[in-house]
Motif scaffolding. Structure first.
Motif, PDB file in Angstrom:
ATOM      1  N   ARG A 263      -1.056  -3.056 -10.232  1.00 16.04           N
ATOM      2  CA  ARG A 263      -0.174  -3.958  -9.509  1.00 16.04           C
ATOM      3  C   ARG A 263      -0.325  -3.734  -8.005  1.00 16.04           C
ATOM      4  NH1 ARG A 263       5.780  -3.614 -12.421  1.00 16.04           N
ATOM      5  NH2 ARG A 263       5.176  -4.349 -14.492  1.00 16.04           N
ATOM      6  N   TYR A 264      -0.244  -4.824  -7.277  1.00 16.80           N
ATOM      7  CA  TYR A 264      -0.157  -4.773  -5.828  1.00 16.80           C
ATOM      8  C   TYR A 264       1.046  -5.623  -5.446  1.00 16.80           C
ATOM      9  CZ  TYR A 264      -5.013  -3.072  -5.879  1.00 16.80           C
ATOM     10  OH  TYR A 264      -6.157  -2.339  -6.107  1.00 16.80           O
ATOM     11  N   ARG A 265       1.816  -5.171  -4.495  1.00 18.79           N
ATOM     12  CA  ARG A 265       2.967  -5.974  -4.076  1.00 18.79           C
ATOM     13  C   ARG A 265       2.821  -6.365  -2.611  1.00 18.79           C
ATOM     14  NH1 ARG A 265       6.578  -3.015  -1.192  1.00 18.79           N
ATOM     15  NH2 ARG A 265       6.582  -0.740  -1.416  1.00 18.79           N
ATOM     16  N   VAL A 266       3.349  -7.538  -2.303  1.00 17.04           N
ATOM     17  CA  VAL A 266       3.233  -8.055  -0.945  1.00 17.04           C
ATOM     18  C   VAL A 266       4.354  -9.067  -0.718  1.00 17.04           C
ATOM     19  CG1 VAL A 266       1.603  -9.845  -1.714  1.00 17.04           C
ATOM     20  CG2 VAL A 266       1.694  -9.209   0.705  1.00 17.04           C
ATOM     21  N   GLY A 267       4.859  -9.092   0.510  1.00 20.00           N
ATOM     22  CA  GLY A 267       5.839 -10.115   0.850  1.00 20.00           C
ATOM     23  C   GLY A 267       7.246  -9.584   0.976  1.00 20.00           C
ATOM     24  N   TYR A 268       8.047 -10.338   1.711  1.00 25.85           N
ATOM     25  CA  TYR A 268       9.429  -9.974   1.988  1.00 25.85           C
ATOM     26  C   TYR A 268      10.205  -9.732   0.693  1.00 25.85           C
ATOM     27  CZ  TYR A 268      14.280 -10.518   3.484  1.00 25.85           C
ATOM     28  OH  TYR A 268      15.625 -10.332   3.691  1.00 25.85           O
ATOM     29  N   MET A 269      10.886  -8.606   0.597  1.00 23.16           N
ATOM     30  CA  MET A 269      11.752  -8.201  -0.513  1.00 23.16           C
ATOM     31  C   MET A 269      10.984  -7.759  -1.758  1.00 23.16           C
ATOM     32  SD  MET A 269      14.960  -8.289   0.404  1.00 23.16           S
ATOM     33  CE  MET A 269      15.990  -8.523  -1.030  1.00 23.16           C
ATOM     34  N   SER A 270       9.649  -7.752  -1.721  1.00 17.12           N
ATOM     35  CA  SER A 270       8.906  -7.324  -2.909  1.00 17.12           C
ATOM     36  C   SER A 270       9.151  -5.843  -3.210  1.00 17.12           C
ATOM     37  CB  SER A 270       7.408  -7.583  -2.734  1.00 17.12           C
ATOM     38  OG  SER A 270       6.884  -6.852  -1.636  1.00 17.12           O
TER      39      SER A 270
END
Length: 293
Positions: A263-270
């Motif tokens: 998993r990779y997370r990106v972005g506001y509130m992720s």
């Protein structure tokens, strides 16, 4: 596909990106092409294919038409890609990036079932059909499978068709990872928080149009909650959204890391969404119930 172009790209890794007409999919397709990948940018409309061509990026090849709700267009696209890669001696397909999809805002009681059906076909059934045909090429290239999704394990009200699909995607990616262990094919989830694209505006406009068609007596049951939790919250949330190029960079990393993550997370509130998922579901549900009560 231009044969002279492909003659110069035989050692280039080919990647199929769905939903390349706008938003996250478009940013991914353009960014990866500029980094040297041969991008097969799938779009539904001829006008979008023309716009991609007008960018004059040699590695960016529009694939048209691909509507993931149409089995025939999926079949034709698969045949086209298989034949073009084979004819031009490009070794398999190094990646599929599933970025197509939309969504709507509505209480379940008022959710348009035709819209839900289309979203399920676009986000779940279509990509699976595409994958079934493309897996031999992925094996040949020792490639990777990526899915763009929101943090879907949170029961956010009025966003059922978006998050139900993402919940299913989460399950599919994890299951696929196990099923494909024999071939060591990474199956990767790119989990996006708030991303600045035209999609939220389209979703809000669609919501406002839908409201005019809902029975007044049913809309009145939810009006206060919708105004407080969706209309007001969306305005504040939109101001803090992350640029879609950041998603493209995460996708590039997922395609180029020697040992990619699951998993990779990106972005506001992720990050906050990922933190909430560490808690038991009963606790998360209680937190959200208090927020939306």
């Amino acid at each position: 596909m231009n044969n002279e172009l492909v003659d110069n790209l035989r050692n280039t890794k080919a990647v199929l990106v769905t939903g390349s007409s706008s938003g996250i999919g478009h940013s991914i397709a353009v960014y990866l092409a500029k980094q040297g990948f041969l991008i097969l940018a799938a779009v539904r409309k001829e006008s979008d294919a023309i716009k991609l061509k007008e960018l004059k990026i040699p590695n960016l090849i529009p694939v048209y038409p691909l509507d993931l709700t149409s089995p025939k267009e999926i079949e034709n696209t698969c045949i086209y890609i298989i034949n073009r890669l084979k004819d031009n001696k490009i070794k398999g397909l190094f990646g599929i990036v599933n970025a197509a999809g939309g969504g709507s805002i509505a209480p379940l009681e008022l959710l348009d079932l035709d819209s839900l059906h289309r979203e399920l076909k676009t986000r779940i059934l279509g990509p699976i059909a595409l994958l079934q045909s493309m897996l031999p090429l992925i094996r040949e290239a020792k490639g990777r499978i990526l899915w763009i999704a929101t943090p879907a394990l949170l029961p956010l009200p009025f966003l059922t068709d978006i998050h139900a699909c993402d919940f299913a995607v989460n399950f599919i990616v994890r299951t696929l990872k196990i099923e494909l262990l024999k071939w060591n094919i990474p199956c990767i989830l790119i989990r996006c928080g708030g991303i600045k694209t035209s999609s939220p505006e389209k979703t809000m406009n669609t919501f406002k149009e839908a409201v005019t068609k809902w029975p007044e007596e049913k809309y009145d049951l939810y009006k206060d909650a919708l105004d407080r939790q969706i209309v007001a919250d969306f305005g504040e949330f939109d101001k803090k959204r992350t640029e879609p190029i950041e998603v493209a960079k995460k996708v590039y990393r997922a395609l180029t890391d020697r040992k990619p993550g699951r998993r990779y997370r990106v972005g506001y509130m992720s990050g906050f969404a990922a933190l909430l998922e560490l808690f038991p579901q009963t606790i998360v549900d209680s937190i959200l119930e208090r927020k939306y009560r």
